[in-house]
Scaffold this active site. Structure first.
Site, PDB file in Angstrom:
ATOM      1  N   GLY A  71       0.822  -1.207   0.000  1.00 38.65           N
ATOM      2  CA  GLY A  71       0.000   0.000   0.000  1.00 38.65           C
ATOM      3  C   GLY A  71       0.857   1.259   0.000  1.00 38.65           C
ATOM      4  CG  ASN A 149      -4.938   3.597   9.562  1.00 39.71           C
ATOM      5  OD1 ASN A 149      -5.307   4.510   8.822  1.00 39.71           O
ATOM      6  ND2 ASN A 149      -3.952   3.758  10.430  1.00 39.71           N
ATOM      7  CB  SER A 197      -1.872  -3.316   1.695  1.00 33.37           C
ATOM      8  OG  SER A 197      -0.913  -4.076   2.369  1.00 33.37           O
ATOM      9  CB  CYS A 322       3.689   3.621  11.033  1.00 36.80           C
ATOM     10  SG  CYS A 322       2.957   2.644   9.743  1.00 36.80           S
TER      11      CYS A 322
END
Ligand code: PLP
Length: 380
Positions: A71, A149, A197, A322
């Site tokens: 992604g 997300n 992804s 992340c």
């Protein structure tokens, strides 16, 4: 101690049968899809099949699919394409995008383009009227993710695409979290570019796709030998692409069961949460991914809660993988106007078909203990 994996938005395991279809392409089927001999042709045929499977997942044509390393790369290709196509102009990017879209957009800004953030309302939605006001003659591209997300909030992508088309500007949507969890229809929504992804819905890590509408000739990002119709060079990751295709077919076939199972667990979990003192469930009022709950418990910061739950056998997240370890509040929550003291406690639970009612019950009990411990301390 048994361990519950409840961080499926960061990475889901391989779906049934994915490893089996990949193995031959890691072992005896060593051909390069660009080779003219039979080994090359076998590999090429495998890519063609996977391209059809991935296209079907989002109702696009196989010729629209460009395989990428994931992604992040797909999003980078979209944004870098603006600088490749135009000398100047503006991009509009929603304030809640994943860093995989935000960071390339910030680089574009350093290259002299204008970057404007599209605000969201307090439930994390981009309002079509707000977007319409921001688009002007200099706007080259609009980027709004299909589902977030962290919160799981689902945008009205068809309405946003209609606004963009009205103004003659292409819309890209990062559908990395939406694919495999919701029906995705590129044709019906009129989205111009969409990124995927594999590892978010049962495929392997390190493979994804950019899907581009036929009307748009978007430039390549990775240059070289001209693979992927000159849109993404580099020898194709055949085994992973085959796994991606299989996962796409698998989720499409099992979507109703997946949604029903996850929604049941999610709703049950939120019923538990709602009993707790000092609880906030983010974006509770709007449509969200069926597998995602993003919440905060008063008195806990995310990292302390994550560590405590990890010790007690539960893998959850503070939002995007992340972002783990950060001491700053989630940019998504900040954009929704959530005050820092609450946002700093955010915890995400994202379930999958593999999770059970018992796991959710257990997690509910553990959180209840934690919440009561805090209330007890407060009342001392
Ligand atoms: N976009 C979103 C919404 C994501 O959640 C992620 C991964 O967390 C990405 C992009 C990046 O995808 P990949 O891990 O395939 O690079």
């Amino acid at each position: 101690m048994s361990f519950s994996y409840l961080d499926n938005n960061a990475g889901a395991g391989l779906a049934d049968g994915v490893l089996d279809v990949m193995l031959p392409y890691l072992q005896q089927q060593q051909g390069n899809p660009s080779s003219g001999h039979r080994f090359g042709r076998y590999a090429r045929a495998a890519l063609d099949k996977a391209r059809q499977q991935v296209a079907k997942l989002v109702n696009a044509e196989p010729s629209q699919v460009i395989f990428t390393s994931g992604g992040t790369e797909a999003n980078n290709q979209v944004i870098a394409g603006v600088a490749e196509r135009y000398d100047s102009g503006k991009v509009l990017v929603s304030a809640i995008e994943h860093p995989a879209m935000l960071e390339p957009a910030r680089r574009l800004q350093k290259q002299g383009f204008e970057l404007e953030m599209i605000p969201v309302n307090e439930q994390g939605l981009v309002e079509p009227a707000t977007l319409a006001e921001l688009i002007d003659a200099d706007t080259r591209l609009v980027s709004v993710m299909w589902a977030n997300n962290e919160t799981g909030v689902i945008q009205d992508i068809a309405a946003l695409a209609a606004v963009c088309h009205d103004k003659g500007v292409p819309l890209v949507t990062d559908a990395v979290q939406a694919a495999g969890k919701l029906p995705i229809d590129m044709k019906a929504t009129g989205v111009d570019m969409l990124t995927l992804s594999a590892h978010k819905f049962g495929g392997p890590k390190g493979i994804g796709a950019l899907i581009v509408s036929k009307q748009l000739d978007w430039p390549a990002f990775v240059l070289g030998g001209g693979q992927e119709d000159d849109k993404r060079s580099g020898t194709e990751n055949v085994a992973s692409i085959v796994g991606f295709g299989h996962a796409a077919e698998h989720v499409l076939t099992h979507l109703p069961e997946y949604q029903a199972h996850c929604r049941r667990l999610r709703d049950q979990f939120e019923q538990h949460l709602k009993q707790l003192p000092g609880i906030t469930i983010f974006a509770e009022q709007v449509e969200r991914l069926p597998n995602t709950t993003f919440f905060a418990l008063q008195g806990f910061d995310s990292d302390t809660m994550l560590m405590s739950l990890d010790k007690q056998g539960f893998a959850v997240s503070s939002g995007s993988a992340c972002g783990t370890g950060r001491q700053t509040p989630s940019h998504v929550l900040t954009a929704m106007g959530i005050p820092d003291p609450i946002a700093l406690g955010a915890v995400r639970v994202s379930v999958s078909q593999q999770n059970t009612v018992e796991e959710i019950e257990q997690l509910g009990k553990v959180l209840e203990k934690e919440a009561n411990r805090f209330t007890h301390l407060l009342n001392r």
